[in-house]
Write a protein that holds these residues in place. Structure first.
Motif, PDB file in Angstrom:
ATOM      1  N   PHE A  31       0.851  -1.192   0.000  1.00 28.22           N
ATOM      2  CA  PHE A  31       0.000   0.000   0.000  1.00 28.22           C
ATOM      3  C   PHE A  31       0.895   1.253   0.000  1.00 28.22           C
ATOM      4  CE2 PHE A  31      -3.323   2.863   1.426  1.00 28.22           C
ATOM      5  CZ  PHE A  31      -4.513   2.243   1.072  1.00 28.22           C
ATOM      6  N   ASN A  61       4.066   9.935   4.146  1.00 27.93           N
ATOM      7  CA  ASN A  61       4.346  10.513   5.459  1.00 27.93           C
ATOM      8  C   ASN A  61       4.952  11.904   5.285  1.00 27.93           C
ATOM      9  OD1 ASN A  61       3.590   8.020   6.458  1.00 27.93           O
ATOM     10  ND2 ASN A  61       5.691   7.301   6.753  1.00 27.93           N
ATOM     11  N   HIS A  62       4.479  12.860   6.080  1.00 29.04           N
ATOM     12  CA  HIS A  62       5.087  14.188   6.048  1.00 29.04           C
ATOM     13  C   HIS A  62       6.192  14.326   7.086  1.00 29.04           C
ATOM     14  CE1 HIS A  62       1.286  15.031   3.962  1.00 29.04           C
ATOM     15  NE2 HIS A  62       1.967  15.974   3.367  1.00 29.04           N
ATOM     16  N   LEU A 101      -8.097   4.506  -0.594  1.00 28.75           N
ATOM     17  CA  LEU A 101      -7.475   5.797  -0.253  1.00 28.75           C
ATOM     18  C   LEU A 101      -6.647   6.241  -1.443  1.00 28.75           C
ATOM     19  CD1 LEU A 101      -5.867   5.777   3.302  1.00 28.75           C
ATOM     20  CD2 LEU A 101      -8.102   6.628   2.575  1.00 28.75           C
ATOM     21  N   CYS A 122      -4.076   9.527  -2.686  1.00 27.41           N
ATOM     22  CA  CYS A 122      -3.426  10.794  -2.392  1.00 27.41           C
ATOM     23  C   CYS A 122      -3.846  11.821  -3.441  1.00 27.41           C
ATOM     24  CB  CYS A 122      -1.905  10.614  -2.415  1.00 27.41           C
ATOM     25  SG  CYS A 122      -1.055  12.104  -1.896  1.00 27.41           S
ATOM     26  N   GLY A 134      -2.755  14.456  14.477  1.00 29.18           N
ATOM     27  CA  GLY A 134      -1.897  13.278  14.548  1.00 29.18           C
ATOM     28  C   GLY A 134      -0.906  13.403  15.692  1.00 29.18           C
ATOM     29  N   ASP A 174       2.280  12.578  15.131  1.00 26.27           N
ATOM     30  CA  ASP A 174       3.568  12.837  14.481  1.00 26.27           C
ATOM     31  C   ASP A 174       3.814  14.342  14.536  1.00 26.27           C
ATOM     32  OD1 ASP A 174       1.294  13.039  12.803  1.00 26.27           O
ATOM     33  OD2 ASP A 174       2.437  12.688  10.962  1.00 26.27           O
ATOM     34  N   TYR A 185       0.740  16.894  12.528  1.00 26.02           N
ATOM     35  CA  TYR A 185      -0.048  16.837  11.297  1.00 26.02           C
ATOM     36  C   TYR A 185      -1.518  16.987  11.683  1.00 26.02           C
ATOM     37  CZ  TYR A 185      -1.965  15.492   6.854  1.00 26.02           C
ATOM     38  OH  TYR A 185      -2.664  15.510   5.667  1.00 26.02           O
ATOM     39  N   ASP A 189       3.484   2.437   9.552  1.00 30.17           N
ATOM     40  CA  ASP A 189       3.452   3.435   8.483  1.00 30.17           C
ATOM     41  C   ASP A 189       2.043   3.940   8.186  1.00 30.17           C
ATOM     42  OD1 ASP A 189       5.891   4.293   7.370  1.00 30.17           O
ATOM     43  OD2 ASP A 189       6.223   2.335   6.449  1.00 30.17           O
ATOM     44  N   ARG A 236      -6.054   5.257  13.165  1.00 30.14           N
ATOM     45  CA  ARG A 236      -6.133   6.310  12.154  1.00 30.14           C
ATOM     46  C   ARG A 236      -7.581   6.565  11.787  1.00 30.14           C
ATOM     47  NH1 ARG A 236      -3.853   5.059   6.348  1.00 30.14           N
ATOM     48  NH2 ARG A 236      -4.192   7.304   6.213  1.00 30.14           N
ATOM     49  N   ALA A 258      -5.362  12.968   2.419  1.00 33.71           N
ATOM     50  CA  ALA A 258      -4.826  13.918   3.406  1.00 33.71           C
ATOM     51  C   ALA A 258      -5.710  14.079   4.643  1.00 33.71           C
ATOM     52  CB  ALA A 258      -4.616  15.281   2.752  1.00 33.71           C
ATOM     53  N   ASN A 287      -7.367  11.636   6.049  1.00 29.27           N
ATOM     54  CA  ASN A 287      -7.385  10.342   6.745  1.00 29.27           C
ATOM     55  C   ASN A 287      -6.211  10.318   7.719  1.00 29.27           C
ATOM     56  OD1 ASN A 287      -9.262   8.093   4.963  1.00 29.27           O
ATOM     57  ND2 ASN A 287      -8.789  10.052   3.999  1.00 29.27           N
ATOM     58  N   VAL A 288      -6.355  11.065   8.816  1.00 27.31           N
ATOM     59  CA  VAL A 288      -5.220  11.331   9.706  1.00 27.31           C
ATOM     60  C   VAL A 288      -4.758  10.058  10.424  1.00 27.31           C
ATOM     61  CG1 VAL A 288      -4.471  12.646  11.739  1.00 27.31           C
ATOM     62  CG2 VAL A 288      -5.830  13.756   9.947  1.00 27.31           C
ATOM     63  N   LYS A 289      -3.445   9.819  10.353  1.00 28.35           N
ATOM     64  CA  LYS A 289      -2.826   8.640  10.966  1.00 28.35           C
ATOM     65  C   LYS A 289      -2.358   9.000  12.374  1.00 28.35           C
ATOM     66  CE  LYS A 289       0.091   8.187   7.261  1.00 28.35           C
ATOM     67  NZ  LYS A 289       0.970   7.492   6.268  1.00 28.35           N
ATOM     68  N   TRP A 290      -2.031   7.988  13.160  1.00 34.27           N
ATOM     69  CA  TRP A 290      -1.514   8.193  14.532  1.00 34.27           C
ATOM     70  C   TRP A 290      -2.400   9.208  15.261  1.00 34.27           C
ATOM     71  CZ3 TRP A 290       2.072   9.526  10.395  1.00 34.27           C
ATOM     72  CH2 TRP A 290       2.720   8.397   9.877  1.00 34.27           C
ATOM     73  N   TYR A 345      -3.043  21.051  -0.380  1.00 32.76           N
ATOM     74  CA  TYR A 345      -4.214  20.235  -0.703  1.00 32.76           C
ATOM     75  C   TYR A 345      -5.424  21.081  -1.083  1.00 32.76           C
ATOM     76  CZ  TYR A 345      -1.207  16.587   1.006  1.00 32.76           C
ATOM     77  OH  TYR A 345      -0.136  15.754   1.169  1.00 32.76           O
TER      78      TYR A 345
END
Ligand code: HEM
Ligand code: MTE
Length: 479
Positions: free
Chosen positions: A136, A140-141, A184, A186, A244, A246, A254, A284, A290, A299, A301-304, A324
């Motif tokens: 997949f 990551n920013h 998903l 990008c 997030g 991060d 984020y 990742d 998330r 963008a 779909n916020v992770k962590w 975005y």
């Protein structure tokens, strides 16, 4: 022999504000970047490096690892750092903020290593209806945070009832578990096609910054109701913000937001996901939790995920406000006004050819050619048709669509307006006997009869987002 003056670190350190001038050092050079601060694409953060070295900051933002960035910097050179201070600087090498990033599959085509951005080879992408997590795309920013499931807490804020704090165990046991197959994508997927028309700013993604996974978790709606949301309460609320865990050098996370109606609607299917393809979400992709916002740009779909805020305003994050967003083909970096453009949410209809690869050589001993790819649309609009041409768009054939792997039962059809997953498509057609070269094209139609634009120039934009023109590959035929 440079003719420029030599400065000590003490002298450089005196220049750390717009009033006193903004100086920085880089690899032993001294730069007066006062004038550049207002033009910096990354905004005011640049001032964090004022009076000191750029290296520790650029280690976090790989976007600077490009020739054109060094060219800009070179315009502002005013001197050299004295040898003694340069040695001191080099002795205190910053630790690598990415050193605890997870291992990745070697098949991924890496766009940038730090932060990690990569996509699978296209022909692997269309091999499976559900994209294996290892293949997949990863976008990551910032460094991947190290989070521990025992101490993990999710804060839900902004409602009159006060803050709700949930552990991972709470999320798993206090709310029903839902599983939704969601694609998903990008906003920068297929940016490479825009770059070919005229250079744009951003990662040069091919066609595979998209993937389809089975996500499981609690519904955001259920969690908001548990936090005290109900009709009539919080009538000022318009958005739901996500933060997030991060963080960048300033400690800023984020962040992004979605409209309240998408978050709370019974048919929005927004998840606070803790599983991807039946397993704990890989680091990742946002371990341990998330947000999955079906039909909406990657963008958001916020992770962590660390915090949810119900609010009257959109997220104030850089990625919601200064990135975005879409612009007209004529808008350049001098005119662009991020404030007046709406943030991208639902994405437009998309499709791409994954097999054969652009530039492939096809041997004529095969009498037929198989073309395969994916198609998807945002906002829950179902792809209803994919048209394929083998002759540059003169004639068209309708491809076969599937919602599952070959030889397996397809996924059940979604209710109207809730088609969150892509379709894979394929067509096998006789090779034209005379031709030496074929231009293969695909284009998809969604349930609102939206179609993809035929060429890139009318949708070109300076950030290279929303690149969804007809996808074209050229192959050569050999006897
Ligand atoms: C983006 C130049 C210092 C943070 C950029 C870009 C340029 C640039 C040209 C756009 C690159 C592209 O997209 O192709 C510079 C120069 C600097 C400097 C010449 C020093 C003289 C810094 C510092 C930081 C920083 C110290 C952080 C503390 C960022 C960020 C972006 C960025 C976050 C990404 C913005 C986005 O993707 O929208 N910078 N930069 N920069 N810069 Fe810098
Ligand atoms: N969430 C956090 N916390 N940090 C990020 O850098 N990247 C976003 C989004 N969520 C990002 C994030 C972007 S731009 C995209 S396209 C998707 O995550 C990518 O998700 P993936 O890496 O799981 O494919």
């Amino acid at each position: 022999g440079s003719l420029l003056p030599v400065f000590s670190q003490d002298e450089v350190t005196k220049h750390r504000s717009l009033e006193d001038g903004v100086w920085v050092t880089y690899k032993g050079g001294v730069y007066d970047i006062t004038e550049f601060v207002a033009m910096h694409p990354g905004g005011n953060k640049i001032l964090l490096a004022a009076g000191g070295a750029l290296e520790p900051f650029w280690a976090l933002y790989a976007v600077h690892d490009q020739e054109h960035v060094l060219e800009i910097l070179s315009e502002y050179k005013v001197g050299e750092l004295c040898e003694e201070d340069l040695k001191k600087q080099q002795a205190s090498k910053p630790s690598d903020p990415f050193s605890s990033d997870p291992e990745r599959h070697p098949v991924l085509q890496v766009n940038t290593l730090k932060p990690f951005n990569a996509e699978p080879p296209p022909e692997i992408l269309s091999d499976s209806y559900i994209t294996p997590s290892a293949f997949f795309f990863k976008r990551n920013h910032l460094p991947v945070p190290q989070l521990d499931q025992a101490s993990y807490r999710l804060q839900v804020e902004g409602l009159p009832q006060g803050v709700l704090s949930l552990s991972l165990e709470d999320l798993k046991t206090k709310f029903p578990k839902h599983t939704v197959t969601v694609t998903l994508q990008c906003a920068g997927n297929r940016r490479g096609d825009m770059n070919k028309v005229k250079p744009v700013k951003g990662l040069n993604w091919g066609v595979a910054a998209i993937g389809n996974a089975k996500w499981s978790g609690a519904r955001l709606r259920d969690v908001l109701l548990a936090a005290g949301f109900e009709p009539g309460v919080a009538q000022w609320a318009r958005h739901v913000q996500f933060e997030g865990l991060d963080k960048d050098v300033t400690g800023t996370s984020y962040g992004a937001s979605i409209p309240l109606n998408k978050a709370i609607g019974e048919e929005g299917d927004v998840l606070l996901a803790y599983e991807m393809n039946g397993e704990d979400i890989p680091r990742d992709h946002g371990y341990p939790v998330r947000v999955v916002v079906p039909g909406v740009v990657g963008a958001r779909n916020v992770k962590w995920l660390g915090k949810i805020v119900v609010s009257a305003e959109e997220s104030s994050s850089h990625w919601q406000q200064q990135d975005y967003k879409g612009f007209a083909p004529g808008t350049d970096w001098n005119q662009v006004d991020f404030e007046s453009a709406p943030a991208i949410q639902e994405l437009p209809v998309q499709s791409a050819i994954t097999v054969p690869a652009d530039g492939a050589v096809i041997h004529h001993s095969d009498e037929t050619l198989t073309v395969a790819g994916y198609a998807w649309s945002g906002g829950g609009r179902e792809v209803i048709r994919v048209d394929v041409s083998l002759d540059g768009g003169k004639t068209w054939q309708v491809a076969q669509l599937r919602s599952g792997d070959k030889g397996q039962a397809p996924e059940p059809s979604p209710p109207p307006g809730r088609a969150w997953a892509w379709k894979l498509w394929e067509i096998t057609a006789p090779l034209p006997p005379e031709a030496e070269e074929l231009e293969i094209i695909c284009k998809a139609v969604d349930s609102s009869y939206n179609v993809q634009p035929d060429t890139v120039p009318p949708i070109w934009n300076l950030r290279g987002l929303l690149s969804n023109a007809w996808h074209r590959v050229t192959v050569r035929l050999r006897r």
